[in-house]
Motif scaffolding. Structure first.
Motif, PDB file in Angstrom:
ATOM      1  N   TYR A 180       0.826  -1.207   0.000  1.00 36.93           N
ATOM      2  CA  TYR A 180       0.000   0.000   0.000  1.00 36.93           C
ATOM      3  C   TYR A 180       0.864   1.262   0.000  1.00 36.93           C
ATOM      4  O   TYR A 180       0.667   2.170  -0.802  1.00 36.93           O
ATOM      5  N   TRP A 181       1.849   1.315   0.904  1.00 33.28           N
ATOM      6  CA  TRP A 181       2.657   2.542   1.022  1.00 33.28           C
ATOM      7  C   TRP A 181       3.556   2.728  -0.192  1.00 33.28           C
ATOM      8  O   TRP A 181       3.736   3.856  -0.664  1.00 33.28           O
ATOM      9  N   LEU A 182       4.123   1.640  -0.681  1.00 33.43           N
ATOM     10  CA  LEU A 182       4.978   1.782  -1.872  1.00 33.43           C
ATOM     11  C   LEU A 182       4.156   2.298  -3.048  1.00 33.43           C
ATOM     12  O   LEU A 182       4.626   3.112  -3.840  1.00 33.43           O
ATOM     13  N   PHE A 183       2.902   1.847  -3.125  1.00 30.22           N
ATOM     14  CA  PHE A 183       2.025   2.303  -4.218  1.00 30.22           C
ATOM     15  C   PHE A 183       1.598   3.755  -3.988  1.00 30.22           C
ATOM     16  O   PHE A 183       1.711   4.602  -4.872  1.00 30.22           O
ATOM     17  N   THR A 184       1.151   4.042  -2.762  1.00 28.23           N
ATOM     18  CA  THR A 184       0.585   5.368  -2.474  1.00 28.23           C
ATOM     19  C   THR A 184       1.655   6.461  -2.465  1.00 28.23           C
ATOM     20  O   THR A 184       1.448   7.540  -3.009  1.00 28.23           O
ATOM     21  N   LEU A 185       2.809   6.153  -1.843  1.00 30.67           N
ATOM     22  CA  LEU A 185       3.839   7.187  -1.712  1.00 30.67           C
ATOM     23  C   LEU A 185       4.750   7.286  -2.931  1.00 30.67           C
ATOM     24  O   LEU A 185       5.170   8.371  -3.308  1.00 30.67           O
TER      25      LEU A 185
ATOM     26  N   ASP B 252       4.157  -0.155  -8.707  1.00 30.14           N
ATOM     27  CA  ASP B 252       3.099  -1.099  -9.076  1.00 30.14           C
ATOM     28  C   ASP B 252       2.977  -2.175  -8.003  1.00 30.14           C
ATOM     29  O   ASP B 252       3.985  -2.729  -7.560  1.00 30.14           O
ATOM     30  N   PRO B 253       1.746  -2.451  -7.542  1.00 26.44           N
ATOM     31  CA  PRO B 253       1.598  -3.408  -6.429  1.00 26.44           C
ATOM     32  C   PRO B 253       2.212  -4.778  -6.708  1.00 26.44           C
ATOM     33  O   PRO B 253       2.737  -5.411  -5.785  1.00 26.44           O
ATOM     34  N   PHE B 254       2.178  -5.229  -7.943  1.00 26.35           N
ATOM     35  CA  PHE B 254       2.777  -6.538  -8.220  1.00 26.35           C
ATOM     36  C   PHE B 254       4.306  -6.484  -8.109  1.00 26.35           C
ATOM     37  O   PHE B 254       4.949  -7.448  -7.715  1.00 26.35           O
TER      38      PHE B 254
ATOM     39  N   ASP C 111      -7.996   3.171   9.624  1.00 28.51           N
ATOM     40  CA  ASP C 111      -8.870   3.279   8.453  1.00 28.51           C
ATOM     41  C   ASP C 111      -8.700   2.124   7.474  1.00 28.51           C
ATOM     42  O   ASP C 111      -7.627   1.557   7.349  1.00 28.51           O
ATOM     43  N   LEU C 112      -9.803   1.833   6.777  1.00 28.33           N
ATOM     44  CA  LEU C 112      -9.726   0.897   5.656  1.00 28.33           C
ATOM     45  C   LEU C 112      -9.029   1.598   4.507  1.00 28.33           C
ATOM     46  O   LEU C 112      -9.334   2.748   4.191  1.00 28.33           O
ATOM     47  N   ARG C 113      -8.074   0.909   3.876  1.00 27.36           N
ATOM     48  CA  ARG C 113      -7.372   1.524   2.755  1.00 27.36           C
ATOM     49  C   ARG C 113      -7.384   0.570   1.571  1.00 27.36           C
ATOM     50  O   ARG C 113      -7.493  -0.642   1.735  1.00 27.36           O
ATOM     51  N   SER C 114      -7.246   1.137   0.372  1.00 28.17           N
ATOM     52  CA  SER C 114      -7.248   0.296  -0.824  1.00 28.17           C
ATOM     53  C   SER C 114      -6.075   0.653  -1.722  1.00 28.17           C
ATOM     54  O   SER C 114      -5.669   1.807  -1.799  1.00 28.17           O
ATOM     55  N   VAL C 115      -5.555  -0.371  -2.344  1.00 31.06           N
ATOM     56  CA  VAL C 115      -4.542  -0.165  -3.382  1.00 31.06           C
ATOM     57  C   VAL C 115      -5.301  -0.132  -4.701  1.00 31.06           C
ATOM     58  O   VAL C 115      -5.984  -1.106  -5.049  1.00 31.06           O
ATOM     59  N   THR C 116      -5.205   0.991  -5.415  1.00 33.46           N
ATOM     60  CA  THR C 116      -6.040   1.137  -6.611  1.00 33.46           C
ATOM     61  C   THR C 116      -5.220   1.482  -7.846  1.00 33.46           C
ATOM     62  O   THR C 116      -5.202   2.626  -8.287  1.00 33.46           O
ATOM     63  N   PRO C 117      -4.513   0.505  -8.389  1.00 30.61           N
ATOM     64  CA  PRO C 117      -3.828   0.756  -9.662  1.00 30.61           C
ATOM     65  C   PRO C 117      -4.864   0.953 -10.775  1.00 30.61           C
ATOM     66  O   PRO C 117      -6.038   0.602 -10.598  1.00 30.61           O
ATOM     67  N   SER C 118      -4.431   1.506 -11.899  1.00 31.12           N
ATOM     68  CA  SER C 118      -5.374   1.831 -12.975  1.00 31.12           C
ATOM     69  C   SER C 118      -6.158   0.602 -13.448  1.00 31.12           C
ATOM     70  O   SER C 118      -7.304   0.711 -13.863  1.00 31.12           O
ATOM     71  N   TYR C 119      -5.529  -0.580 -13.342  1.00 27.38           N
ATOM     72  CA  TYR C 119      -6.197  -1.786 -13.840  1.00 27.38           C
ATOM     73  C   TYR C 119      -7.037  -2.468 -12.770  1.00 27.38           C
ATOM     74  O   TYR C 119      -7.515  -3.592 -12.971  1.00 27.38           O
ATOM     75  N   ALA C 120      -7.233  -1.806 -11.586  1.00 29.54           N
ATOM     76  CA  ALA C 120      -7.865  -2.470 -10.449  1.00 29.54           C
ATOM     77  C   ALA C 120      -9.236  -3.065 -10.771  1.00 29.54           C
ATOM     78  O   ALA C 120      -9.534  -4.193 -10.411  1.00 29.54           O
ATOM     79  N   GLY C 121     -10.076  -2.318 -11.469  1.00 30.00           N
ATOM     80  CA  GLY C 121     -11.434  -2.810 -11.680  1.00 30.00           C
ATOM     81  C   GLY C 121     -11.597  -3.614 -12.963  1.00 30.00           C
ATOM     82  O   GLY C 121     -12.699  -4.067 -13.277  1.00 30.00           O
ATOM     83  N   MET C 122     -10.500  -3.789 -13.704  1.00 32.89           N
ATOM     84  CA  MET C 122     -10.638  -4.409 -15.022  1.00 32.89           C
ATOM     85  C   MET C 122     -10.664  -5.926 -14.945  1.00 32.89           C
ATOM     86  O   MET C 122     -10.183  -6.530 -13.995  1.00 32.89           O
ATOM     87  N   GLY C 123     -11.256  -6.502 -15.980  1.00 36.11           N
ATOM     88  CA  GLY C 123     -11.325  -7.945 -16.027  1.00 36.11           C
ATOM     89  C   GLY C 123     -11.776  -8.393 -17.394  1.00 36.11           C
ATOM     90  O   GLY C 123     -11.873  -7.574 -18.314  1.00 36.11           O
ATOM     91  N   PHE C 124     -12.007  -9.658 -17.523  1.00 34.17           N
ATOM     92  CA  PHE C 124     -12.559 -10.123 -18.792  1.00 34.17           C
ATOM     93  C   PHE C 124     -13.725 -11.053 -18.506  1.00 34.17           C
ATOM     94  O   PHE C 124     -13.904 -11.506 -17.368  1.00 34.17           O
TER      95      PHE C 124
ATOM     96  N   ALA D 116       3.760 -12.393   3.802  1.00 35.38           N
ATOM     97  CA  ALA D 116       3.890 -11.056   3.212  1.00 35.38           C
ATOM     98  C   ALA D 116       3.427 -11.067   1.758  1.00 35.38           C
ATOM     99  O   ALA D 116       2.720 -10.147   1.313  1.00 35.38           O
ATOM    100  N   ALA D 117       3.823 -12.108   1.024  1.00 35.28           N
ATOM    101  CA  ALA D 117       3.411 -12.211  -0.378  1.00 35.28           C
ATOM    102  C   ALA D 117       1.888 -12.264  -0.463  1.00 35.28           C
ATOM    103  O   ALA D 117       1.265 -11.562  -1.276  1.00 35.28           O
ATOM    104  N   ALA D 118       1.300 -13.086   0.413  1.00 37.05           N
ATOM    105  CA  ALA D 118      -0.158 -13.187   0.418  1.00 37.05           C
ATOM    106  C   ALA D 118      -0.779 -11.833   0.752  1.00 37.05           C
ATOM    107  O   ALA D 118      -1.738 -11.394   0.106  1.00 37.05           O
ATOM    108  N   GLY D 119      -0.207 -11.140   1.741  1.00 34.86           N
ATOM    109  CA  GLY D 119      -0.719  -9.823   2.126  1.00 34.86           C
ATOM    110  C   GLY D 119      -0.656  -8.837   0.978  1.00 34.86           C
ATOM    111  O   GLY D 119      -1.621  -8.105   0.711  1.00 34.86           O
ATOM    112  N   SER D 120       0.465  -8.818   0.274  1.00 33.99           N
ATOM    113  CA  SER D 120       0.614  -7.918  -0.871  1.00 33.99           C
ATOM    114  C   SER D 120      -0.451  -8.205  -1.921  1.00 33.99           C
ATOM    115  O   SER D 120      -1.072  -7.289  -2.469  1.00 33.99           O
ATOM    116  N   LEU D 121      -0.662  -9.504  -2.211  1.00 34.09           N
ATOM    117  CA  LEU D 121      -1.646  -9.877  -3.233  1.00 34.09           C
ATOM    118  C   LEU D 121      -3.066  -9.539  -2.774  1.00 34.09           C
ATOM    119  O   LEU D 121      -3.884  -9.054  -3.558  1.00 34.09           O
TER     120      LEU D 121
END
Lengths: 234, 290
Positions: free
Chosen positions: B53-58, B62-64, B119-132, B203-208
C-alpha cells in the motif's frame, strides 16, 4: 586420536556415566560393548555433542571438543551412525545419503564418495528414489551407514548396527564397514552382540552400568573368563 | 441460484483458493517444522499488505512489483523474530510459544493502528477494476494474477524444499531433529530460515490481498484463523494437502457467503470441528513435511 578422560554424563539429576576413560588411536577399530542400558549410546551422544557432559574432557587430536555443538564436532571429523538408524523417513534414499554430506563443500569428492557408498551397498543404488521409510530394516541400516560415510569423517561412531537384523544382513554390512576401515577410517563400534563386536575390533572396552570395567585387546578379551561368563554365555 | 451465479461462485472460489493456499502454506511449514502455531502469521500478512500500500501510495510502485520487496523485508524480519525472540522459548511447552506469538500479534497490530491509523485503505492501480468475461462470468485481472502468482510461489517453495540443501535440512529437521544435528545441520539457523520463509509467504499473500480487497491493521486475525482451519483440513504435512484444504475452504467460504452471509465464519469452524471428529489427520494428513 580421541582421548576421553574422567568423563561424567547424566540426564538432569540422574548420572549415567561415571569417570569414563577411553582412548582411540588412528586407524584402530575399537569395540564398546555392554548390555542394554549400560550407557553406550549416551557416551556416543556425548562424543557427538548431542549431550553436554557434567565434567571431564574429550579431546580430538589434542583439541578439547566437549561442549561444542554437534555440527562443529562433525566438521572436526567425528561422524555417527546412530542407534535405531534414525533415517529421515519421508525423504528418499538419495536425499538421506546426501544429508550425510550436508557440511561438505568439496562437490567433486562428494560425488566420488557417493559412487563409493553405492558400490559398498549396490541395493541402495536400486532404491535411490524410494522413500526411506519404505525400506526393510536391513536396507535402512545400509542407508544409515551410507549416510554416515558421506560425511567422510576421520572417526566414525557406529551404534548398534546389528539390532533387529538377520545375521546374514549384519554380516553383509560389517563386510562393507571393513572395506571402509581399510580406507584408513577409524571406527568405534558399539554393540550389544559382544562376540560380533570383538571379532571386528582391535581393542575393546566393556561398559557396565555406567562404568568401564574391562578393557584390552579384543582377541584376548574373547578368552577373558568374566566376559565369557557374562556376555558370551559360555 | 441459477447456473450463471453458480459458475461465478465456482470461479470466485477457485481464485480465492490460490491466495488462501499461499496464506496457509507459510503457517503450515512453521507449524510442521518448528511445532509453533504462529498466531502472528496474520500480522506478518498485514505488514506485507501495508508495504504494498505505502509503496504504491507514496512512490507509485506497481503493487505486483512490490511483492518481492515485501517478501524480502518480512523474510529478514521473520528471521530476526525467530532467532532473537522465539528461539529462547522453543523448548518450552506449546502454550508458551502460543502466548508469545499471540502477544506479538497484538503488539504488531496496535503499532500499525498507532502509526497507520485504523482506516480501511485500498490499493487502486489503474487496472484495479478491469477484467474479462468468460461467457457471462466475470474474471477480474488482479484476482487471476494473484491466483497465478500464488501457484507460482507455492511451486517455488516446493522446488526449494526438494532441491536445495537448506530445503532438505529444513525437512530433515522436521522429521528427526537429533539425526539432523548429527548430519551437521545448525538447528537455530534452520529454524530461523523456516520461520522467515513463513513470514515471507505471509507477506506475499498480504501484498496480493491488498490489490483485491481493502486492508486495515486488524485484517490479520481472520487470515490466521483461515490458515489454521486450512491446515487442519488439509492435514499438517504436505503442500498438496494444504492446497486441497485451501480449495475446500474457499468453496465453503464463498457458498456460505451467498446462502448465509452472517454465518460464514461459523460454518467454516463447524466444518473444522467435523473434520477433527471424523478425520483428525486432515484430508491428506501426514506427520511432517515430505
Amino acid at each position: 586420536m580421541l582421548k576421553i578422560e574422567n568423563l561424567n554424563v547424566g540426564y538432569g539429576e540422574v548420572q549415567v556415566l561415571w569417570d569414563i576413560n577411553l582412548e582411540i588411536n588412528k586407524s584402530e577399530v575399537i569395540a564398546l560393548v555392554g548390555s542394554n542400558g549400560a550407557g553406550k549410546s549416551t557416551l556416543l551422544y556425548t562424543i557427538s555433542g548431542l549431550l553436554q557432559p557434567m565434567s571431564g574432557s574429550i579431546k580430538l587430536d589434542g583439541r578439547e571438543i566437549s561442549g561444542l555443538p554437534a555440527d562443529e564436532i562433525l566438521h572436526l571429523g567425528i561422524g555417527q551412525v546412530p542407534q535405531g538408524r534414525r533415517l529421515f523417513a519421508g525423504m528418499t534414499v538419495k536425499e538421506n545419503i546426501m544429508m550425510g554430506a550436508y557440511l561438505r563443500k568439496d562437490t567433486e569428492r562428494v560425488k566420488e564418495d557417493f559412487e563409493f557408498v553405492l558400490s559398498l551397498f549396490p541395493q541402495m543404488g536400486e532404491r535411490l528414489n524410494q522413500v526411506a521409510g519404505s525400506l526393510s530394516g536391513g536396507e535402512q541400516q545400509m542407508c544409515a551407514v551410507a549416510r554416515g560415510l558421506m560425511a567422510n569423517p576421520k572417526l566414525l561412531l557406529i551404534d548398534e548396527l546389528s539390532l533387529g537384523l538377520a545375521p546374514i544382513i549384519v554380516e553383509n554390512i560389517y563386510e562393507a564397514v571393513s572395506q571402509v576401515i581399510q580406507r584408513d577410517m577409524t571406527v568405534l563400534i558399539v554393540e550389544q552382540d559382544v562376540l560380533l563386536a570383538l571379532e571386528q575390533a582391535d581393542r575393546a572396552y566393556v561398559l557396565d552400568v555406567g562404568h568401564i570395567t574391562i578393557s584390552g585387546d579384543a582377541k584376548e578379551l574373547m578368552d577373558n573368563p568374566t566376559i565369557k561368563e557374562a556376555y558370551l554365555g559360555v | 441460484m441459477n447456473s450463471l451465479e453458480l459458475t461465478q461462485c465456482i470461479v470466485n472460489a477457485l481464485l480465492l483458493s490460490g491466495t488462501l493456499a499461499l496464506v496457509a502454506i507459510g503457517f503450515s511449514i512453521v507449524w510442521g517444522i518448528l511445532n509453533i502455531i504462529n498466531l502472528a502469521h496474520g500480522a506478518f500478512l498485514m505488514i506485507g499488505a501495508y508495504i504494498t500500500y505505502w509503496l504504491f501510495t507514496l512512490y507509485g510502485v506497481d503493487p505486483f512489483l512490490s511483492l518481492p520487496i515485501s517478501m524480502i523485508l518480512l523474510f529478514i524480519g521473520g528471521y530476526l523474530v525467530q532467532r532473537y525472540l522465539i528461539n529462547f522459548v522453543i523448548r518450552a511447552p506449546l502454550l508458551v510459544t502460543f502466548l508469545l506469538t499471540f502477544a506479538l500479534e497484538i503488539i504488531i497490530m496496535n503499532l500499525a493502528v498507532v502509526f497507520w491509523k485504523g482506516d480501511l485503505r485500498s490499493v487502486t492501480p489503474s487496472y484495479a477494476g478491469m477484467g474479462f468475461a468468460l461467457g457471462e462470468v466475470q474474471v477480474p485481472y488482479v484476482r487471476l494474477a494473484a491466483f497465478i502468482l500464488s501457484l507460482i510461489l507455492t511451486g517455488l517453495l516446493h522446488l526449494f524444499m526438494t532441491y536445495t540443501k537448506m530445503g532438505n535440512a529444513i525437512r530433515a529437521t522436521g522429521m528427526d531433529i537429533d539425526a539432523a544435528k548429527l548430519q551437521g545441520v545448525k538447528i537455530g539457523h534452520t529454524y530461523a530460515v523456516t520461520f522467515a520463509l513463513g513470514a515471507a509467504l505471509a507477506a506475499a499473500a498480504g501484498s496480493l490481498i491488498s490489490i483485491s480487497f481493502p486492508i486495515d491493521p486488524t485484517m490479520g486475525g481472520a487470515y490466521t484463523l483461515r490458515a489454521f482451519v486450512i491446515c487442519v483440513l488439509g492435514g499438517l504435512g504436505s503442500i498438496p494437502g494444504v492446497m486441497m484444504g485451501a480449495l475446500l475452504y474457499a468453496f465453503i467460504e464463498v457458498f456460505s457467503g451467498i446462502w448465509a452471509p452472517s454465518l460464514k465464519d461459523a460454518i467454516a469452524l463447524l466444518v473444522l470441528v467435523l473434520v477433527l471428529i471424523v478425520r483428525p489427520t486432515g484430508i491428506a494428513g501426514k506427520a511432517f513435511y515430505h
